[in-house]
Design a protein around this motif. Structure first.
Motif, PDB file in Angstrom:
ATOM      1  N   ARG A 142       0.822  -1.203   0.000  1.00 44.07           N
ATOM      2  CA  ARG A 142       0.000   0.000   0.000  1.00 44.07           C
ATOM      3  C   ARG A 142       0.862   1.262   0.000  1.00 44.07           C
ATOM      4  O   ARG A 142       0.814   2.087   0.904  1.00 44.07           O
ATOM      5  N   ASP A 144       0.419   3.713  -1.814  1.00 45.70           N
ATOM      6  CA  ASP A 144      -0.457   4.882  -1.930  1.00 45.70           C
ATOM      7  C   ASP A 144      -0.757   5.464  -0.550  1.00 45.70           C
ATOM      8  O   ASP A 144      -0.788   6.684  -0.371  1.00 45.70           O
ATOM      9  N   ASP A 205      -9.511   9.860  -2.629  1.00 44.63           N
ATOM     10  CA  ASP A 205      -8.966   8.536  -2.358  1.00 44.63           C
ATOM     11  C   ASP A 205      -9.804   7.730  -1.376  1.00 44.63           C
ATOM     12  O   ASP A 205      -9.504   6.563  -1.129  1.00 44.63           O
ATOM     13  N   PRO A 207     -13.286   5.927  -0.431  1.00 39.75           N
ATOM     14  CA  PRO A 207     -14.485   5.455  -1.140  1.00 39.75           C
ATOM     15  C   PRO A 207     -15.783   5.922  -0.496  1.00 39.75           C
ATOM     16  O   PRO A 207     -15.856   6.154   0.712  1.00 39.75           O
ATOM     17  N   ARG A 229      -7.170  -8.598   3.381  1.00 41.64           N
ATOM     18  CA  ARG A 229      -7.154  -7.379   2.573  1.00 41.64           C
ATOM     19  C   ARG A 229      -6.198  -6.402   3.246  1.00 41.64           C
ATOM     20  O   ARG A 229      -6.313  -6.154   4.448  1.00 41.64           O
ATOM     21  N   SER A 231      -4.359  -2.989   4.238  1.00 43.80           N
ATOM     22  CA  SER A 231      -4.428  -1.537   4.422  1.00 43.80           C
ATOM     23  C   SER A 231      -4.048  -1.244   5.857  1.00 43.80           C
ATOM     24  O   SER A 231      -4.688  -1.745   6.781  1.00 43.80           O
ATOM     25  N   TYR A 305     -10.417   6.812  -6.674  1.00 44.32           N
ATOM     26  CA  TYR A 305     -10.339   5.590  -5.875  1.00 44.32           C
ATOM     27  C   TYR A 305     -10.404   4.354  -6.776  1.00 44.32           C
ATOM     28  O   TYR A 305      -9.608   3.411  -6.624  1.00 44.32           O
ATOM     29  N   LEU A 306     -11.326   4.333  -7.730  1.00 40.96           N
ATOM     30  CA  LEU A 306     -11.463   3.190  -8.626  1.00 40.96           C
ATOM     31  C   LEU A 306     -10.197   2.987  -9.456  1.00 40.96           C
ATOM     32  O   LEU A 306      -9.709   1.856  -9.606  1.00 40.96           O
ATOM     33  N   GLU A 308      -7.138   3.927  -8.740  1.00 41.69           N
ATOM     34  CA  GLU A 308      -6.053   3.464  -7.868  1.00 41.69           C
ATOM     35  C   GLU A 308      -6.181   1.979  -7.561  1.00 41.69           C
ATOM     36  O   GLU A 308      -5.190   1.245  -7.555  1.00 41.69           O
ATOM     37  N   ARG A 309      -7.405   1.531  -7.297  1.00 36.46           N
ATOM     38  CA  ARG A 309      -7.608   0.116  -6.994  1.00 36.46           C
ATOM     39  C   ARG A 309      -7.278  -0.754  -8.210  1.00 36.46           C
ATOM     40  O   ARG A 309      -6.644  -1.801  -8.078  1.00 36.46           O
ATOM     41  N   HIS A 312      -3.590  -0.914  -8.583  1.00 38.54           N
ATOM     42  CA  HIS A 312      -3.017  -1.760  -7.529  1.00 38.54           C
ATOM     43  C   HIS A 312      -3.157  -3.234  -7.913  1.00 38.54           C
ATOM     44  O   HIS A 312      -2.204  -4.013  -7.781  1.00 38.54           O
ATOM     45  N   TRP A 313      -4.321  -3.629  -8.370  1.00 38.44           N
ATOM     46  CA  TRP A 313      -4.530  -5.022  -8.775  1.00 38.44           C
ATOM     47  C   TRP A 313      -3.666  -5.401  -9.972  1.00 38.44           C
ATOM     48  O   TRP A 313      -3.157  -6.525 -10.046  1.00 38.44           O
TER      49      TRP A 313
END
Length: 351
Positions: A142, A144, A205, A207, A229, A231, A305-306, A308-309, A312-313
């Protein structure tokens, strides 16, 4: 009298010194009590070693631009208030006297942060510091979150107490809820970042939770709590919640308005959402995320946010198949063309 130095005598002398050191350590004479402090030369040497190590390793280990934009600091401020201020203090808040009895005590970041570059702060936050009580970042991968924390720490020297309270949610009301289901402090911890209306306090950032499926929110909190998960921010919060509190919080935010906005206008993004890209083995987003489907609601979610996710994936190349539920999105995200990440995120956000 002349003493002739030979290899045998040198080895014997070194072995004697090593044995004496081991004997001293075994005896327990050395005082390891934090209350005893360090000799001045010991304290200088330890700090000198640490600084040199950070300077060297951060040169190779930290990204070239390790600081986030100042406008995205609410989540960092909330995490700092929950996990860092007890030791380091904060604007208008002194550190815990108990934690200041550690050896070494946590530094005042309003002063200490000026001594480090952004890359060095990033390295310290990511990896922590041995023998100091400074932990490594609690969420693997993470970066970010770490970028936002670097921006927040960099701002501390000029931050007023009022600005800190505003960023960390200290001036934000918790709204109304069933007091029997949610303790005020529990909900206030969520509201500090996500807002009393569940819309993320306008932060790109963070959600939107309002209108999200309750089952998804509850499952997400459970995943943050047990580490499935990653974070540091959410893991720190979720770890202390009971299953009943997770369920009540999920129901609380799911009942609010928020998600479900009309889609955007980008025709290419609409194609991916509604039909996918068969030639890339990319299924339609709507096949899992449409109303009534088991996966989270995406319509109306923050575009930043979307994006960035998804990025990340895309970086999780260790996952090469999608047979398990938690492995689906890394594979799917890598099949989305890079140039479509931003348009797709904006389309789903209704922009």
């Amino acid at each position: 009298m002349t003493i002739r130095v030979t290899w045998k005598r040198l080895v014997a002398a070194l072995a004697t010194l090593a044995a004496a050191g081991l004997l001293f350590a075994w005896s327990g004479i050395f005082n390891i009590a934090a209350s005893s402090g360090h000799w001045a030369v010991t304290e200088w040497f330890l700090h000198w070693t640490m600084r040199n190590s950070v300077k060297t390793h951060s040169f190779f280990d930290s990204p070239a631009d390790p600081i986030a934009h100042d406008g995205a600091m609410v989540s960092a401020a909330g995490h700092f208030a929950a996990a860092c201020a007890t030791c380091h203090g904060a604007p208008g808040q002194r550190p815990s006297p108990v934690m200041q009895q550690a050896m070494p005590p946590a530094p005042d970041l309003s002063v200490n942060a000026k001594q480090w570059t952004d890359k060095q702060l990033f390295y310290i936050l990511r990896h922590g510091v041995k023998y100091s009580g400074m932990p490594a970042w609690g969420g693997k991968g993470r970066d970010d979150e770490i970028r936002r924390m670097v921006a927040f720490v960099r701002r501390l020297p000029v931050m007023s107490a009022a600005e800190y309270r505003l960023l960390s949610g200290g001036a934000t009301g918790a709204g109304t809820t069933d007091a029997r289901a949610l303790a005020g402090a529990t909900l206030a911890g969520c509201v500090a970042c996500h807002g009393a209306d569940g819309r993320g306090r306008g932060q790109p950032d963070i959600p939107v939770l309002g209108g999200q499926r309750a089952g998804y929110l509850e499952a997400a909190l459970a995943a943050y709590a047990d580490g499935r998960r990653q974070s540091a921010v959410m893991g720190n919060v979720a770890a202390v919640l009971t299953p009943a509190q997770r369920r009540a919080l999920a129901a609380h935010f799911a009942a609010m308005p928020g998600l479900g906005a009309a889609p955007g206008r980008d025709a290419r993004a609409r194609l991916i959402v509604e039909r996918g890209l068969p030639e890339r083995q990319l299924p339609a987003c709507a096949s899992c995320h449409a109303p009534g489907k088991p996966q989270p609601v995406l319509a109306g979610q923050r575009a930043v946010y979307l994006a960035e996710r998804l990025r990340h994936w895309r970086g999780d190349e260790k996952i090469v198949d999608a047979r398990q539920p938690q492995q689906v999105m890394p594979v799917i995200a890598r099949r989305i063309p890079e140039e479509m990440i931003e348009p797709l995120a904006r389309y789903l956000a209704g922009e």
